[in-house]
Scaffold this active site. Sequence first.
Site, PDB file in Angstrom:
ATOM      1  N   SER A  13     -42.251  57.803  46.221  1.00 22.09           N
ATOM      2  CA  SER A  13     -43.046  59.031  46.341  1.00 22.09           C
ATOM      3  C   SER A  13     -42.243  60.142  47.004  1.00 22.09           C
ATOM      4  CB  SER A  13     -44.299  58.725  47.169  1.00 22.09           C
ATOM      5  OG  SER A  13     -44.838  59.907  47.699  1.00 22.09           O
TER       6      SER A  13
HETATM    7  N1  LIG Z   1     -50.691  67.469  47.672  1.00 26.64           N
HETATM    8  C1  LIG Z   1     -49.945  66.309  48.082  1.00 26.64           C
HETATM    9  C2  LIG Z   1     -49.583  65.539  46.845  1.00 26.64           C
HETATM   10  C3  LIG Z   1     -49.020  64.166  47.165  1.00 26.64           C
HETATM   11  C4  LIG Z   1     -48.879  63.353  45.891  1.00 26.64           C
HETATM   12  O1  LIG Z   1     -49.063  63.856  44.783  1.00 26.64           O
HETATM   13  N2  LIG Z   1     -48.547  62.074  46.030  1.00 26.64           N
HETATM   14  C5  LIG Z   1     -48.474  61.200  44.880  1.00 26.64           C
HETATM   15  C6  LIG Z   1     -47.297  60.277  44.991  1.00 26.64           C
HETATM   16  S1  LIG Z   1     -45.790  61.228  45.012  1.00 26.64           S
HETATM   17  C7  LIG Z   1     -49.746  60.397  44.817  1.00 26.64           C
HETATM   18  O2  LIG Z   1     -49.832  59.315  45.353  1.00 26.64           O
HETATM   19  N3  LIG Z   1     -50.754  60.978  44.182  1.00 26.64           N
HETATM   20  C8  LIG Z   1     -52.065  60.391  44.082  1.00 26.64           C
HETATM   21  C9  LIG Z   1     -53.081  61.432  43.711  1.00 26.64           C
HETATM   22  O3  LIG Z   1     -52.718  62.614  43.580  1.00 26.64           O
HETATM   23  O4  LIG Z   1     -54.248  61.066  43.563  1.00 26.64           O
HETATM   24  C10 LIG Z   1     -48.711  66.765  48.861  1.00 26.64           C
HETATM   25  O5  LIG Z   1     -48.381  67.952  48.816  1.00 26.64           O
HETATM   26  O6  LIG Z   1     -48.083  65.943  49.527  1.00 26.64           O
END
Ligand SMILES: N[C@@H](CCC(=O)N[C@@H](CS)C(=O)NCC(=O)O)C(=O)O
Length: 230
Positions: A13
């Site tokens: 991630s």
């Molecule tokens: N808005 C979050 C996004 C984080 C994200 O998209 N993480 C991914 C893995 S890289 C995830 O697990 N997403 C699950 C989801 O969006 O439901 C950030 O800026 O950190």
Amino acid sequence: MATKVELFYDVLSPYSWFAFETLCRYRGPWNLDLYFRPFFLGGLMNLAGNKPPMTVPNKAQYMQHDLQRGAEYFKVPLRNISDPVKTLFEKGSLPAMRFVTAVAKEKPTFVEEVSRQFWWRLWHHDEDITEAESFKEVGERAGLSKEDIQQCLEMLKTTAVKEKLKKETEYAYEKGAFGSPYIIAHANGEEHCFFGSDRFPILAMVLKKKWIGPDPLSPSELDGSMTSKL
Ligand SMILES: N[C@@H](CCC(=O)N[C@@H](CS)C(=O)NCC(=O)O)C(=O)O
């Protein structure tokens, strides 16, 4: 008294890299007792009935740009990878996260640097994180001895390590996680859960601390808090 903060993450991630480095930087300024809790994002997605954002075409396209902006903002040397489908979906992170779990069991003080080196390898150099040779390089860069690396390599195939990673993933799910990074902050006798690397201003509010951007030792004027104390 130090504030206990748990970071659940998978090195697959990229957003977790942002959260990881930011929490490491705030460990001193916010007096955090930071716990690294490696888990397996693929398993969590299954448990939570979620699907990777990269599988939604518009999200995948958005992320390409958003990750570059994030890298600049968080001052993390992340670059987009050349073949996301192969790297993220076909190869995945299960062996890598088992290796991190083995390190957590055997040499817990090295978990931070081993995790960081996996992110560097995958999300900066666009290199493999599934082969034993890759784990050796990661271990060496993190400062593990050859003997420790060998021991962790042997351990990652054991039921104990597989079960430990599974349990950590299940635990995160029980605590409400559906993606990575997932942060649990313990404050005022409560657990405060956050998803994402973009929740730090709210985490700061909950902890009654000052958020001065992703790099507290070198805050930018654009963070708007240059004159404030932490
Ligand atoms: N808005 C979050 C996004 C984080 C994200 O998209 N993480 C991914 C893995 S890289 C995830 O697990 N997403 C699950 C989801 O969006 O439901 C950030 O800026 O950190």
